[in-house]
Design a protein around this motif. Structure first.
Motif, PDB file in Angstrom:
ATOM      1  N   ILE A 185       0.847  -1.212   0.000  1.00 16.07           N
ATOM      2  CA  ILE A 185       0.000   0.000   0.000  1.00 16.07           C
ATOM      3  C   ILE A 185       0.874   1.251   0.000  1.00 16.07           C
ATOM      4  O   ILE A 185       0.586   2.230  -0.698  1.00 16.07           O
ATOM      5  N   LYS A 186       1.936   1.196   0.764  1.00 16.43           N
ATOM      6  CA  LYS A 186       2.851   2.358   0.830  1.00 16.43           C
ATOM      7  C   LYS A 186       3.370   2.710  -0.563  1.00 16.43           C
ATOM      8  O   LYS A 186       3.428   3.878  -0.957  1.00 16.43           O
ATOM      9  N   LYS A 187       3.707   1.671  -1.354  1.00 15.87           N
ATOM     10  CA  LYS A 187       4.230   1.927  -2.697  1.00 15.87           C
ATOM     11  C   LYS A 187       3.128   2.460  -3.624  1.00 15.87           C
ATOM     12  O   LYS A 187       3.384   3.331  -4.467  1.00 15.87           O
ATOM     13  N   LEU A 188       1.911   1.944  -3.446  1.00 17.74           N
ATOM     14  CA  LEU A 188       0.809   2.414  -4.298  1.00 17.74           C
ATOM     15  C   LEU A 188       0.386   3.840  -3.948  1.00 17.74           C
ATOM     16  O   LEU A 188       0.019   4.617  -4.838  1.00 17.74           O
ATOM     17  N   LEU A 189       0.416   4.175  -2.667  1.00 15.28           N
ATOM     18  CA  LEU A 189      -0.012   5.515  -2.251  1.00 15.28           C
ATOM     19  C   LEU A 189       0.915   6.594  -2.789  1.00 15.28           C
ATOM     20  O   LEU A 189       0.498   7.752  -2.945  1.00 15.28           O
ATOM     21  N   GLN A 190       2.170   6.228  -3.045  1.00 16.32           N
ATOM     22  CA  GLN A 190       3.100   7.237  -3.565  1.00 16.32           C
ATOM     23  C   GLN A 190       2.689   7.733  -4.942  1.00 16.32           C
ATOM     24  O   GLN A 190       3.116   8.796  -5.371  1.00 16.32           O
ATOM     25  N   MET A 191       1.837   6.960  -5.634  1.00 14.37           N
ATOM     26  CA  MET A 191       1.429   7.377  -6.977  1.00 14.37           C
ATOM     27  C   MET A 191       0.342   8.451  -6.913  1.00 14.37           C
ATOM     28  O   MET A 191       0.334   9.371  -7.715  1.00 14.37           O
ATOM     29  N   GLN A 192      -0.590   8.330  -5.951  1.00 21.84           N
ATOM     30  CA  GLN A 192      -1.673   9.320  -5.824  1.00 21.84           C
ATOM     31  C   GLN A 192      -1.937   9.595  -4.343  1.00 21.84           C
ATOM     32  O   GLN A 192      -2.975   9.203  -3.798  1.00 21.84           O
ATOM     33  N   PRO A 193      -1.025  10.244  -3.658  1.00 24.87           N
ATOM     34  CA  PRO A 193      -1.195  10.420  -2.203  1.00 24.87           C
ATOM     35  C   PRO A 193      -2.362  11.338  -1.831  1.00 24.87           C
ATOM     36  O   PRO A 193      -3.028  11.124  -0.829  1.00 24.87           O
ATOM     37  N   ALA A 194      -2.636  12.338  -2.665  1.00 24.74           N
ATOM     38  CA  ALA A 194      -3.655  13.330  -2.298  1.00 24.74           C
ATOM     39  C   ALA A 194      -5.052  12.707  -2.209  1.00 24.74           C
ATOM     40  O   ALA A 194      -5.892  13.160  -1.436  1.00 24.74           O
ATOM     41  N   GLN A 195      -5.294  11.663  -2.999  1.00 25.56           N
ATOM     42  CA  GLN A 195      -6.634  11.083  -3.055  1.00 25.56           C
ATOM     43  C   GLN A 195      -6.888  10.069  -1.942  1.00 25.56           C
ATOM     44  O   GLN A 195      -7.984   9.540  -1.818  1.00 25.56           O
ATOM     45  N   HIS A 196      -5.846   9.746  -1.164  1.00 26.26           N
ATOM     46  CA  HIS A 196      -5.984   8.627  -0.241  1.00 26.26           C
ATOM     47  C   HIS A 196      -5.611   9.010   1.190  1.00 26.26           C
ATOM     48  O   HIS A 196      -4.943   8.263   1.900  1.00 26.26           O
ATOM     49  N   GLY A 197      -6.047  10.182   1.624  1.00 26.49           N
ATOM     50  CA  GLY A 197      -5.773  10.624   2.994  1.00 26.49           C
ATOM     51  C   GLY A 197      -6.391   9.699   4.028  1.00 26.49           C
ATOM     52  O   GLY A 197      -5.804   9.443   5.084  1.00 26.49           O
ATOM     53  N   GLU A 198      -7.595   9.158   3.739  1.00 24.60           N
ATOM     54  CA  GLU A 198      -8.270   8.271   4.684  1.00 24.60           C
ATOM     55  C   GLU A 198      -7.472   6.989   4.919  1.00 24.60           C
ATOM     56  O   GLU A 198      -7.416   6.476   6.033  1.00 24.60           O
ATOM     57  N   ILE A 199      -6.861   6.496   3.839  1.00 25.81           N
ATOM     58  CA  ILE A 199      -6.073   5.258   3.988  1.00 25.81           C
ATOM     59  C   ILE A 199      -4.869   5.509   4.879  1.00 25.81           C
ATOM     60  O   ILE A 199      -4.504   4.672   5.721  1.00 25.81           O
ATOM     61  N   ILE A 200      -4.246   6.704   4.725  1.00 24.17           N
ATOM     62  CA  ILE A 200      -3.076   7.030   5.564  1.00 24.17           C
ATOM     63  C   ILE A 200      -3.503   7.102   7.032  1.00 24.17           C
ATOM     64  O   ILE A 200      -2.795   6.614   7.922  1.00 24.17           O
ATOM     65  N   LYS A 201      -4.679   7.689   7.291  1.00 27.33           N
ATOM     66  CA  LYS A 201      -5.185   7.750   8.680  1.00 27.33           C
ATOM     67  C   LYS A 201      -5.428   6.336   9.215  1.00 27.33           C
ATOM     68  O   LYS A 201      -5.100   6.036  10.365  1.00 27.33           O
ATOM     69  N   HIS A 202      -6.003   5.495   8.367  1.00 26.86           N
ATOM     70  CA  HIS A 202      -6.273   4.126   8.783  1.00 26.86           C
ATOM     71  C   HIS A 202      -4.968   3.393   9.137  1.00 26.86           C
ATOM     72  O   HIS A 202      -4.897   2.638  10.118  1.00 26.86           O
ATOM     73  N   LEU A 203      -3.951   3.649   8.337  1.00 27.67           N
ATOM     74  CA  LEU A 203      -2.663   3.009   8.599  1.00 27.67           C
ATOM     75  C   LEU A 203      -2.044   3.528   9.893  1.00 27.67           C
ATOM     76  O   LEU A 203      -1.418   2.768  10.652  1.00 27.67           O
ATOM     77  N   ALA A 204      -2.235   4.836  10.145  1.00 31.24           N
ATOM     78  CA  ALA A 204      -1.653   5.412  11.365  1.00 31.24           C
ATOM     79  C   ALA A 204      -2.231   4.754  12.620  1.00 31.24           C
ATOM     80  O   ALA A 204      -1.536   4.585  13.625  1.00 31.24           O
ATOM     81  N   LYS A 205      -3.524   4.375  12.555  1.00 32.75           N
ATOM     82  CA  LYS A 205      -4.145   3.733  13.714  1.00 32.75           C
ATOM     83  C   LYS A 205      -3.609   2.316  13.957  1.00 32.75           C
ATOM     84  O   LYS A 205      -3.798   1.761  15.047  1.00 32.75           O
ATOM     85  N   LEU A 206      -2.969   1.744  12.926  1.00 36.24           N
ATOM     86  CA  LEU A 206      -2.494   0.365  13.057  1.00 36.24           C
ATOM     87  C   LEU A 206      -1.128   0.252  13.738  1.00 36.24           C
ATOM     88  O   LEU A 206      -0.639  -0.852  13.960  1.00 36.24           O
ATOM     89  N   THR A 207      -0.504   1.395  14.042  1.00 31.26           N
ATOM     90  CA  THR A 207       0.853   1.326  14.621  1.00 31.26           C
ATOM     91  C   THR A 207       0.860   0.593  15.957  1.00 31.26           C
ATOM     92  O   THR A 207       1.871   0.011  16.337  1.00 31.26           O
ATOM     93  N   ASP A 208      -0.270   0.624  16.683  1.00 34.21           N
ATOM     94  CA  ASP A 208      -0.294  -0.071  17.975  1.00 34.21           C
ATOM     95  C   ASP A 208      -0.384  -1.586  17.806  1.00 34.21           C
ATOM     96  O   ASP A 208       0.054  -2.341  18.687  1.00 34.21           O
ATOM     97  N   ASN A 209      -0.958  -2.037  16.677  1.00 37.40           N
ATOM     98  CA  ASN A 209      -1.215  -3.471  16.511  1.00 37.40           C
ATOM     99  C   ASN A 209      -0.131  -4.211  15.717  1.00 37.40           C
ATOM    100  O   ASN A 209       0.182  -5.357  16.006  1.00 37.40           O
ATOM    101  N   ILE A 210       0.396  -3.542  14.680  1.00 38.69           N
ATOM    102  CA  ILE A 210       1.364  -4.226  13.802  1.00 38.69           C
ATOM    103  C   ILE A 210       2.732  -4.242  14.472  1.00 38.69           C
ATOM    104  O   ILE A 210       3.246  -3.198  14.905  1.00 38.69           O
TER     105      ILE A 210
END
Length: 1041
Positions: free
Chosen positions: A426-451
């Motif tokens: 996902i990190k590699k894919l988001l680099q192509m269109q980061p502006a359109q996927h702010g929600e995904i970045i937020k979702h990933l940020a919440k996973l730092t406690d679990n992963i």
């Protein structure tokens, strides 16, 4: 059982020994017992003995050398299997001293009547080359001779020898190229692989690239699969049409020889051997036009039903092909679907191929497959599937959002490894269109406690730092959490925490200034020096200091510069620079012995180098050409081979004619079945006329040979025929000429030129010459004769002319003087010397007589001098001297003992014993002491010398010093070196000597032809090649000192 006289027991024993070897047990201790049976007359026993010797000859070299004369006799055996086995054993003895013998054996076997023996000779060439690379020039001559062989049995082996010894000598292939192409279909599978590989490299150097004019050959890559033959014909017409507006560019025309190679290899795609199919596939991929490469896809897909090992190699090559020629495998997409029973490596390779084949048409099907694979229990396979989804999303923009949403759903998976791999992709894919996927970045940020997987945590931190403007509230909180657990994190995570702190300090210093200083302070004292260095570097860069470094003003540009999106590429993208099907391609690294695939030449080399010269006067009439066309199965030249051929080569000639006809018919079928039939019609006509021409050329060459025979070159013509004996058709032609005279058609006789009236005489000469060249194996080997039947008559003549020489011939000449056997210091006062007396030993005429000289230099008498129980090598025996009861101080004594050295220079080791001590001593004879002089006349000498030619003759040139040019000195030096008798000679410049080996009675004949200028030629004829080689060396050393 091996020592018994019954062949049945010997055979049973050898079967058991070979069975032991097959089970992996060590049977080397039985070598002496087995090697004694190498002279057994039973063929079955002899075969098994040779099988054993091939296995252990390299380990037991000394014992194998003792039997080398038996192997040499085996090279003349009437049975072709024995001749081949003897050569195989001889080439397995890795001793440099027998290199000349091996070379002579290989040359002799290369002219053998049996194709099986010639094949073995080709196998022996690389062995000899690895033992002594200085023989390369002579080996190339043998390879050149064997390359001209028309037998399918020999072709693969000689090409393998060519590849090992001289792959750079491409000129040797020119004349044999068309023959190899035509024989290819009937060669054994191992040979087919070798020949195809060699012809691939040859074609890359001799033909133009079929894809050089891309603008003229523009075509839909899917045409070969979805288009019909009519469409292809139209495509050909369109190509010609596109060539008209480009007069400056020459349209590509395929060389007929290039087409011949493609046509003759195409039927091999149906071979049962996976290696052959793979070899043809790589040939087509590297040599064929784009429109024709598609034929290999179906054959390669068929191999996927084979064993997993074969699948692995095939899929490696398919993965490379599918990058450049995607359309080739698209119709077979379902063949690459993964089964649950596949091994992990096979699954990953199939994933690679599916990803390469994915396009906008079939992507829904491929993604549904991937969705199934994610539920697999194989974690490595699941991780590879997620990466494949990421590659599909990168390559096909239409499904990027679909893939991204699917990967985000995987973030809620229970399996931590699946989640971690998804985050990285996902990190590699988001680099192509980061502006359109702010929600995904937020979702990933919440996973730092679990992963907890370090790579996934590092990827999330990099994303938050890189796109912190999309999550301005969450980013400082993530940094706070990471600062708390900083010391417990992995190194890769710590580095990303430092990066995140630096980026947040530059964009939101109010909230994160203290946090950043805290993180940098922790990193300053970390155990890893990379982290300590990164912390110091970052502090100086972002925290303004009093000096105010120049770089700190550009900190934002350094940390927050836009990064290019990563390109997800196949790991097989750069593998096509290795030849497909090679070990180097499999390993993706250059393996030892790998030969680079040459680049296409810019201009076509001269194609006439592959033509065979034909004299004008032998051209066939049109009527004969029509007859040739009417004969679909046998050509005229093949039909001429009569039934008088030898038993060894007769079946081979039949198989050869079958091979030629089948290859021709096969090529005809393949032409009718070819995909672009209309496109190649003109080339087919050209090839048809060329094949007729080649048949005419073959017939004309043979008639030319018949014409040359009566011109008086009897010896040369016979040697030429001997050298051409490897080709069964030429053998049959020469040996059956008398029958041909009766069986030839009348039309052929009418067209014979008038100059051929002397043909009967020529045939008589050739037949006589052939008798000279009959292999020695067919003639019965006569036992060595001690006295000739014609000796009395010759003696009468000799007593009148050379009577003065007779006494000197029979009286022994003293050889090497006394040599030390035991020094008086080592012998505690006992000194022992020995000398070879050259007198017959009274106890056994096969033994060398050795005089032993004892002297007592001590102050006490030495009692009980005798020989202890010796431990001797196989074949060597000792006749002890009588015990010397007492040797007083200052006294000397002489004793005579006999030693049977078994015609070898191997040392006889034994013990000299007294009543109190034992001394280990060793006597090693010079080769000249292993023989006794023989009296014979000049005629008898010439007669015996004529029998010992070829491999039994060793010739060397030397220069005699001024002090060694008188008759007396030459004779003295030769007879001092070797115990030989002088043979009378009519010419003053020639010296002849004769003798027999003591053990076997083998003749040793030495001829020295000395010129007044000082140059001389030394010839030694002997059945024992090792003795002959060593004798030449010793005599040259004696004469040139």
């Amino acid at each position: 059982m091996l020592d018994t006289n019954k062949d049945s027991l010997k055979l049973e024993a050898m079967k058991r020994i070979v069975a032991m070897i097959a089970r992996g047990k060590n049977a080397s201790d039985l070598f002496p017992a087995v090697v004694k049976n190498v002279a057994c007359k039973n063929i079955e026993v002899k075969k098994l003995v040779y099988v054993y010797l091939v296995r252990y000859a390299e380990e037991q070299q000394d014992l194998a050398l003792l039997s080398i004369s038996t192997f040499q006799r085996g090279l003349k055996d009437p049975n072709q299997l024995i001749r081949a086995s003897a050569l195989r054993v001889l080439s397995s003895i890795r001793v440099p001293i027998i290199v000349p013998i091996m070379m002579l054996a290989i040359k002799e076997a290369a002219s053998d009547m049996s194709p099986y023996v010639r094949k073995t000779a080709a196998h022996a060439i690389p062995k000899l080359y690895s033992l002594d690379s200085d023989q390369k020039d002579q080996l190339i001559e043998v390879i050149e001779k064997l390359l001209a062989d028309k037998t399918t049995l020999v072709a693969g082996s000689v090409v393998m020898a060519f590849e090992e010894v001289c792959p750079e000598r491409i000129d040797l292939i020119h004349k044999n190229y068309r023959k190899l192409c035509n024989l290819l279909i009937d060669v054994e599978e191992w040979g087919q692989v070798v020949i195809i590989s060699m012809l691939t490299r040859y074609a890359r150097t001799q033909f133009l690239s079929p894809t050089q004019n891309e603008s003229l050959l523009e075509e839909n890559p899917e045409k070969a699969f979805y288009g019909s033959e009519e469409d292809e014909a139209k495509g050909t017409g369109s190509e010609e049409a596109t060539a008209t507006p480009l007069p400056a560019r020459k349209p590509y025309v395929m060389d007929p020889d290039h087409r011949l190679l493609l046509r003759n290899t195409k039927p091999l795609l149906q071979s049962r051997s996976a290696a052959v199919v793979m070899a043809v596939a790589q040939l087509y991929f590297h040599l064929a036009p784009k429109a024709e490469v598609g034929v290999i896809a179906k054959a390669l897909v068929r191999l996927l039903r084979s064993h997993s090992e074969v699948q692995y190699v095939v899929l490696q090559n398919v993965a490379t092909m599918s990058i450049k020629r995607r359309g080739m495998f698209e119709p077979y997409l379902k063949s690459f679907y993964i089964r649950s029973t596949d091994p992990t490596q096979i699954k990953i390779l199939k994933l690679e191929v599916l990803t390469n084949l994915a396009n906008e048409t079939n992507i829904p099907t491929v993604l549904r497959e991937f969705q199934t694979y994610i539920r697999s229990m194989d974690k490595d396979f699941v991780a590879a599937t997620i990466q494949a989804i990421g590659r599909c999303a990168t390559n096909i923009g239409r499904v990027r959002d679909t893939c991204l949403n699917g990967l985000v759903q995987l973030l809620s998976n229970r399996d931590e490894l699946v989640v971690a791999e998804s985050v990285v992709v996902i990190k590699k894919l988001l680099q192509m269109q980061p502006a359109q996927h702010g929600e995904i970045i937020k979702h990933l940020a919440k996973l730092t406690d679990n992963i907890q997987v370090p790579m996934a945590r590092a990827s999330i931190l990099w994303l938050i730092g890189e796109y912190c403007e999309h999550v301005p509230r969450m980013a400082p909180d993530v940094l706070r959490k990471m600062a708390k657990s900083f010391t417990a994190e992995e190194d890769i995570v710590k580095l990303q925490v430092i990066n995140l702190a630096a980026k947040l300090y530059l964009t939101n210093s109010k909230q994160t200034k203290l946090l950043t200083q805290y993180v940098l302070s922790l990193a300053k004292y970390d155990q890893n020096y990379d982290i300590r260095d990164r912390a110091r570097f970052t502090r100086q860069l972002i925290v303004p200091s009093e000096q105010g470094g120049a770089l700190s003003r550009h900190a934002k540009k350094l940390f927050l510069a836009p990064k290019p999106a990563p390109v997800l590429e196949s790991s097989f993208k750069d593998r096509d620079h290795f030849q497909l099907g090679s070990l180097s391609h499999l390993l993706n690294a250059k393996a030892t012995g790998y030969q680079e695939l040459p680049d296409w030449p810019e201009e076509a080399p001269d194609p006439s180098v592959r033509n065979v010269e034909v004299p004008e006067w032998t051209k066939c009439s049109n009527r004969e050409k029509r007859k040739e066309k009417e004969k679909p199965f046998y050509s005229d030249s093949e039909g001429e081979s009569g039934p008088t051929e030898s038993a060894d080569s007769e079946p081979e000639s039949e198989s050869e004619s079958d091979s030629k006809s089948s290859s021709e018919s096969g090529s005809g079928e393949s032409s009718s079945e070819s995909d672009n039939e209309d496109q190649d019609e003109d080339e087919d006509k050209g090839r048809g006329s060329e094949s007729e021409q080649s048949e005419e050329e073959g017939e004309k060459k043979k008639r030319k040979k018949r014409k040359k025979l009566p011109e008086g070159h009897g010896e040369d013509s016979s040697s030429d025929e001997g050298s051409d004996s490897s080709s069964s058709s030429s053998e049959s032609e020469v040996t059956s000429e008398s029958e041909e005279e009766q069986d030839e058609p009348a039309s052929w006789k009418r067209k014979t030129p008038p100059s051929s009236k002397s043909a009967p005489a020529a045939k008589e000469i050739s037949l006589l010459d052939l008798e000279d060249f009959t292999p020695p194996s067919i003639q019965p080997v006569s036992p060595p004769m001690v006295v000739s039947t014609s000796l009395a008559a010759d003696l009468e003549g000799l007593t009148l002319t050379d009577s003065s020489l007779v006494p000197s011939l029979l009286s022994p000449v003293p050889g090497v003087g006394r040599q030390e056997l035991l020094h008086r210091v080592a012998g505690e006062g006992l000194a022992v010397d020995y000398a070879f007396s050259r007198q017959p030993f009274s106890g056994d005429p096969h033994m060398v007589s050795v005089h032993i000289y004892f002297s007592n230099s001590s102050e006490t008498p030495i009692k009980g001098l005798h020989v202890g129980t010796p431990k001797l090598p196989a074949g060597i025996s000792i006749q002890e001297f009588p015990e010397i009861e007492s040797l007083a101080p200052g006294e000397s004594a002489t004793a005579i003992m006999g030693i049977n050295f078994c015609d070898s220079t191997q040392a006889a080791n034994f013990q000299l014993c007294t009543q109190t001590r034992q001394f280990y001593v060793s006597i090693q004879p010079p080769v000249g002491e292993l023989m006794a002089p023989v009296f014979m006349s000049e005629n008898e000498f010439k007669k015996e010398q004529g029998k010992l030619t070829g491999m039994n003759e060793i010739t060397e040139k030397l220069t005699l010093p001024d002090a060694c040019r008188s008759d007396h000195i030459v004779v003295q030096k030769v007879t001092a070196t070797a115990n030989l008798g002088r043979v009378p000679c009519g010419t003053s410049d020639e010296y002849r000597f004769a003798g027999r080996t003591l053990t076997s009675g083998s003749l040793v004949l030495l001829t020295l032809d000395a010129r007044p200028t000082g140059t001389a030629q030394l010839i030694v004829n002997s059945e024992k090649m090792v003795i002959g080689t060593m004798l030449v060396k010793d005599v040259i050393q004696a004469l040139t000192q």
